[in-house]
Design an enzyme around this catalytic site. Structure first.
Site, PDB file in Angstrom:
ATOM      1  NE  ARG A   1     -35.930 -23.602  36.667  1.00 17.59           N
ATOM      2  CZ  ARG A   1     -37.141 -23.799  36.133  1.00 17.59           C
ATOM      3  NH1 ARG A   1     -37.543 -23.113  35.081  1.00 17.59           N
ATOM      4  NH2 ARG A   1     -37.956 -24.673  36.671  1.00 17.59           N
TER       5      ARG A   1
ATOM      6  CG  ASP B   1     -23.536  -8.833  20.959  1.00 17.05           C
ATOM      7  OD1 ASP B   1     -23.342  -7.920  21.784  1.00 17.05           O
ATOM      8  OD2 ASP B   1     -22.950  -9.931  21.003  1.00 17.05           O
TER       9      ASP B   1
ATOM     10  CE  LYS C   1     -17.043  -9.091  27.534  1.00 17.74           C
ATOM     11  NZ  LYS C   1     -17.688 -10.312  27.974  1.00 17.74           N
TER      12      LYS C   1
ATOM     13  CE1 TYR D   1     -17.100 -13.441  22.506  1.00 21.56           C
ATOM     14  CE2 TYR D   1     -19.259 -14.432  22.839  1.00 21.56           C
ATOM     15  CZ  TYR D   1     -17.952 -14.222  23.258  1.00 21.56           C
ATOM     16  OH  TYR D   1     -17.510 -14.796  24.413  1.00 21.56           O
TER      17      TYR D   1
HETATM   18  C1  LIG Z   1     -19.699  -9.153  21.585  1.00 16.82           C
HETATM   19  C2  LIG Z   1     -19.965 -10.137  22.676  1.00 16.82           C
HETATM   20  N1  LIG Z   1     -21.169 -10.711  22.758  1.00 16.82           N
HETATM   21  C3  LIG Z   1     -21.439 -11.616  23.715  1.00 16.82           C
HETATM   22  C4  LIG Z   1     -20.501 -12.002  24.643  1.00 16.82           C
HETATM   23  C5  LIG Z   1     -20.826 -13.047  25.657  1.00 16.82           C
HETATM   24  O1  LIG Z   1     -20.966 -12.496  26.920  1.00 16.82           O
HETATM   25  P1  LIG Z   1     -20.687 -13.309  28.279  1.00 16.82           P
HETATM   26  O2  LIG Z   1     -19.218 -13.589  28.325  1.00 16.82           O
HETATM   27  O3  LIG Z   1     -21.199 -12.411  29.337  1.00 16.82           O
HETATM   28  O4  LIG Z   1     -21.463 -14.595  28.194  1.00 16.82           O
HETATM   29  C6  LIG Z   1     -19.234 -11.415  24.609  1.00 16.82           C
HETATM   30  C7  LIG Z   1     -18.190 -11.815  25.585  1.00 16.82           C
HETATM   31  O5  LIG Z   1     -17.034 -11.526  25.422  1.00 16.82           O
HETATM   32  C8  LIG Z   1     -18.952 -10.456  23.598  1.00 16.82           C
HETATM   33  O6  LIG Z   1     -17.738  -9.885  23.493  1.00 16.82           O
END
Ligand SMILES: Cc1ncc(COP(=O)(O)O)c(C=O)c1O
Length: 420
Positions: A73, A203, A228, A131
């Protein structure tokens, strides 16, 4: 056969190897020493704990007096190997060192970063179209602990500057917005943050480091949902944050406290994803550009938003910020396709596809579609959607690795059959 003829790698337990009982032998059987050679593939340290020679060694590692591993962890070599690989993608060409940490999901990466950088009374500036998960952490978690936020409409650096307050702890941006594909003015935002002495956190999930490297444009930290493009096969969840070494040390401490580290098996898969990231993303982008161009004039299309189209409002900005490869400029592989009509038309477009799959997420080998108004943005009515630049019929298309001709044919036949 003499000893001389035995193969060197034959596992052998020496004779008279002790008189421990069956269960003790089962637990403490001889351990293979780690090979001195570097393996070609990444070893997966599927262990929760690490062994020390002495109690003092343990104390020294926990006290950060010597480097070493104690507990997965806290740190794990496979998670670190993935973080290092991701950092190398983002760090290319920078004048300063960068550090990285791996997380169990993109949201673990975002929430840990926000918690590490904010305290009671802090203020955050983020895009209005941020997001939904990030919006949720800010509004549903951080607000309960006295953190406030301003959500800025549009993409202008002046709007970001105007939103700053003395207590602003960070500016959050997204390289490519969901689903509008609006491109953030990263170097403009970075200049605003530099003047204010606060970090810009980007992000970069929709772009990936193969399309944009925000640290190069002045961001302090870059966060990715590795679920992704980095994973790329829709079979693993993870996240990573890369950037300024001192900020990353704070984020590491928060990660240890919060417990959101990436698991070793997932780290193995994500590290493997990194090895082919540029090749896959180059193909994703080239196919997306071909699809966007082919569909742009289709009679049932009202608009297509794709940063690679000259009609895109930030096409020139994308030209400046985005990477090129031997195959040409990479503009990402997410399209916002808006057919003329209402919500039902958008849903019918999704349902009419044969190759494209209706599913959540993006960035994988499969072309995935989602009807925006009924899925990611379902909380918004038509007026709120319009304010965010989204039509009731808009469909987000994440272009996969199928053949471009098949995808174009698939989308055309679905468009041709839409209800009028
Ligand atoms: C732009 C964006 N940031 C963060 C995330 C969060 O990622 P995770 O689903 O791996 O937690 C997503 C998920 O769809 C996303 O599209």
């Amino acid at each position: 056969m003499s000893d001389h003829d035995l193969p060197r790698n034959l596992p052998v337990v020496p004779a008279r190897s002790g008189d421990d009982g069956e269960s003790t032998r089962a637990v403490h059987g001889p351990r293979q020493a780690p090979p001195e050679q570097q393996p070609m593939g990444l070893p997966t340290y599927r262990t929760s704990a690490f062994v020390f020679e002495t109690a003092q060694d343990y104390a020294d590692v926990l006290g950060d007096q010597t480097s070493g591993y104690s507990y997965s962890r806290v740190d794990n070599p496979t998670a670190d190997a993935f973080a290092l690989g991701a950092a190398a993608m983002d760090a290319h060409g920078l004048e300063q060192d960068v550090a990285a940490q791996a997380f169990a999901s993109g949201m673990a990466a975002s929430s840990t970063t926000l918690l590490a950088l904010c305290s009671t009374g802090s203020h955050i500036v983020a895009p209005a179209a941020v997001y939904g998960g990030t919006y949720g952490v800010i509004r549903h978690v951080l607000e309960r602990f006295g953190v406030t936020a301003t959500f800025v409409e549009g993409n202008e650096m002046d709007a970001v500057r105007a939103a700053l307050r003395p207590e602003t702890a960070l500016v959050w941006a997204e390289t490519i917005a969901n689903p509008t594909t609006a491109v953030a003015d990263l170097s403009g935002f970075a200049a605003v943050c530099r003047d204010a002495g606060i970090p810009l956190v980007v992000d970069n999930t929709f772009a990936s480091p193969a399309v944009c490297r925000p640290l190069q444009w002045g961001a302090s930290l870059v966060m990715q949902s590795a679920t992704k493009y980095i994973g790329g096969h829709s079979d693993v969840t993870g996240g990573v944050v890369v950037g300024d070494v001192e900020l990353m040390a704070r984020i590491r401490r928060a990660r240890i406290d919060l417990g959101g580290i990436l698991a070793p098996d997932e780290a193995f898969l994500l590290h493997r994803g990194l090895l082919t990231l540029p090749v896959r993303v180059a193909r994703h982008c080239a196919t997306a550009a071909a699809v966007a161009e082919a569909l742009a004039d289709h009679p049932r299309i009202e608009r297509i938003d794709y940063p690679g189209l000259p009609t895109h409002p930030q096409h020139q900005l994308a030209d400046k910020l985005f990477e090129s490869g031997p195959e040409g400029k990479r503009y990402g592989a997410i399209l916002a396709v808006t057919p003329g009509g209402d919500r039902n038309v958008g849903m019918a477009l999704c349902d009419g596809l044969r190759v494209g799959t209706v599913a959540t997420s993006l960035g994988g080998v499969h072309t995935v579609v989602s009807h925006v108004a009924s899925t990611t943005h379902r909380q918004m009515d038509d007026a709120a959607l319009a304010a965010a630049g989204i039509a009731p019929s808009t469909v987000r298309v994440s272009i996969g690795l199928e053949d471009a001709e098949d995808l174009i044919r698939d989308l055309e036949q679905a468009l041709d059959r839409l209800p009028v």
